[in-house]
Design an enzyme around this catalytic site. Structure first.
Site: not given
Ligand code: PLP
Length: 358
Positions: A85-87
Site C-alpha cells: 500500500q505504498s503511497n
C-alpha cells in the site's frame, strides 16, 4: 544563526530542473480546536496532503524533480518499489503516467493486509500501472538496499530487452542509488521548509518546531537542512513509523550530507540536531492499533482533517504525547506536516472497525 534568506534558498532550488505537479503553496492553518484541547503549544498544520497529485502527499513535491531528471536522461520507464500500500508507488505512478513514462511498481508483501485491489493498489490498477507483487529480498532479517537494487537491476534488464529505457528510483525518492545521482526528494523538502517559513512569517512567527512522520528519512533530511539554513533554533522532530531512532538518524545524516553536497549550503547539520522519536510505531510498520483509531477519530472530529493510519496518525500520536510530557510547551508554536497517505485507510477497514467504538 540563520545563514540564508528564503530568496537564497529559492534561488538555489531554482537551479534544479523540474516539472510542475503541485499547486503551491500548500495551505498552512492553525488547528484551533486541537490547540485548545491540548492546552500546550499553538499547533499549526501544513497541508502537504493537499498537493493535488492523485490523493496528494509529500511524494508529489519530490517527484517534480525526479520526473524531470528521468525525462532529461531520455528514460521512458520508471522502476521503483515499496510495500503493497505504498503511497510513494501510487504518487510515482501518477506522475510518471502524466508525463508519458511507464511506471513499473515492485510491491513487496511487507505486512499483513488483506490482498486485493483496494486503497493505493486500486488506484494503481485504475491508472494501468504495471504492478509486480513479490516477497522482499531478505538477507538475515533485514532487507539491504543493495539487494533490492540488484533485484531492480534484473527488472531493468528485462525492460531494456523490450527496447525500453528504464530508470530506477529508490523508494522514498531521496537515497542516492539506482539511477538517482542526487537526493532530489530531500531537496524538495528544503524548499517545503522555506515555503512554510514564508507562511508563518506572514503570520508573525518562526516555528519552534516542525513535527512529521519519518519513513525513509528524505523528508526529515530536507526539512532539517532548511531549518538549519533559515532559522536559529527551529527543531525538526521526526516520528519514526518503522525503525529505531539510531537507524533513522543514520539515514537522515546520509541524505542531509548528500543535500549539502548538491546545494552547497555550508556546514552540515550535526548528528545531535537529528531528532527522531521511535516510541510511537508500537507493533511495527503499518500496524493499526487502538491509539491509531483514537487519533484518527480525535483529529477528524476536532478539525475535520483526515489522517492516514500508517504515517500521520503515528506522528500525531507522538505530537500529542510530547505535548503531554512537556517536550513542547505552552507559548511555543509547532507546525505539523500532514504528509498524505489517506488511501491506506480503506484496506485497513477491518482493523479500524475492530478498534472504533460505534
Ligand atoms: C512516505 C511518507 C512519509 C515519510 O516520508 P520520507 O521522506 O520517506 O521519510 C510520511 N508520510 C506519508 C503519508 C508518506 O507516504
Amino acid at each position: 544563526m540563520a545563514r540564508y534568506s528564503i530568496d537564497d534558498i529559492r534561488f538555489g532550488i531554482g537551479r534544479f530542473p523540474r516539472v510542475e505537479l503541485i499547486a503551491r503553496p500548500t495551505a498552512l492553518r492553525k488547528l484551533e480546536r486541537l490547540t485548545e484541547a491540548l492546552q500546550g503549544p499553538e499547533i499549526y498544520i501544513k497541508r502537504d496532503d493537499l498537493t493535488g497529485l492523485a490523493f496528494g502527499g509529500n511524494k508529489s513535491r519530490k517527484l517534480e524533480f525526479i520526473i524531470r531528471d528521468a525525462l532529461d536522461k531520455g528514460c521512458d520507464t520508471l522502476i521503483t518499489w515499496g510495500s503493497l500500500q505504498s503511497n510513494w508507488c501510487l504518487q510515482l505512478a501518477a506522475a510518471a503516467t502524466k508525463y508519458g513514462i511507464k511506471p513499473v511498481l515492485v510491491l513487496f508483501r511487507s505486512y499483513d493486509l488483506p490482498p486485493g485491489y483496494d486503497g493505493n493498489m486500486l488506484l494503481e490498477r485504475i491508472l494501468g500501472a504495471e504492478m509486480r507483487i513479490m516477497e522482499p529480498p531478505v538477507r538475515g532479517k533485514v532487507v539491504k538496499l543493495e539487494d533490492t537494487v540488484a533485484l531492480m537491476n534484473e527488472i531493468a534488464r528485462e525492460e531494456r530487452g523490450k527496447g525500453r529505457k528504464p530508470y530506477i528510483v529508490p523508494v522514498g525518492g531521496s537515497l542516492v542509488a539506482g539511477d538517482m545521482d542526487k537526493p532530489l526528494g530531500a531537496v524538495s523538502y528544503v524548499e517545503a521548509f522555506a515555503e512554510m517559513l514564508g507562511q508563518t512569517r506572514a503570520l508573525g512567527f518562526v516555528p519552534d518546531a516542525v513535527v512529521h512522520a519519518t519513513g525513509s528519512g528524505g523528508t526529515q533530511a530536507g526539512l532539517l537542512v532548511g531549518a538549519e539554513a533559515l532559522t536559529d533554533a527551529c527543531r525538526v522532530v521526526g516520528i519514526s513509523v518503522s525503525d529505531d531512532k539510531d537507524t533513522f538518524a543514520g539515514f537522515v545524516a546520509e541524505i542531509a550530507g548528500a543535500v549539502h553536497r548538491v546545494m552547497d549550503l555550508g556546514p552540515m547539520p550535526s548528528r545531535k540536531d537529528i531528532i527522531v522519536f521511535d516510541d510511537y510505531m508500537k507493533d511495527g510498520y503499518g500496524k493499526v492499533n487502538q491509539e491509531v483509531a483514537n487519533v484518527l477519530r480525535f483529529v477528524f472530529a476536532k478539525e475535520g482533517i483526515i489522517l492516514d493510519p500508517v504515517y500521520t496518525s503515528k506522528a500525531m500520536i507522538g505530537l500529542i504525547d510530547l505535548v503531554r510530557k512537556g517536550y513542547f510547551k505552552a507559548g511555543e508554536k509547532v507546525v505539523f506536516f500532514h504528509t498524505g497517505g489517506t488511501p491506506a485507510l480503506f484496506p485497513n477497514r477491518d482493523k479500524l472497525i475492530e478498534f472504533l467504538e460505534p
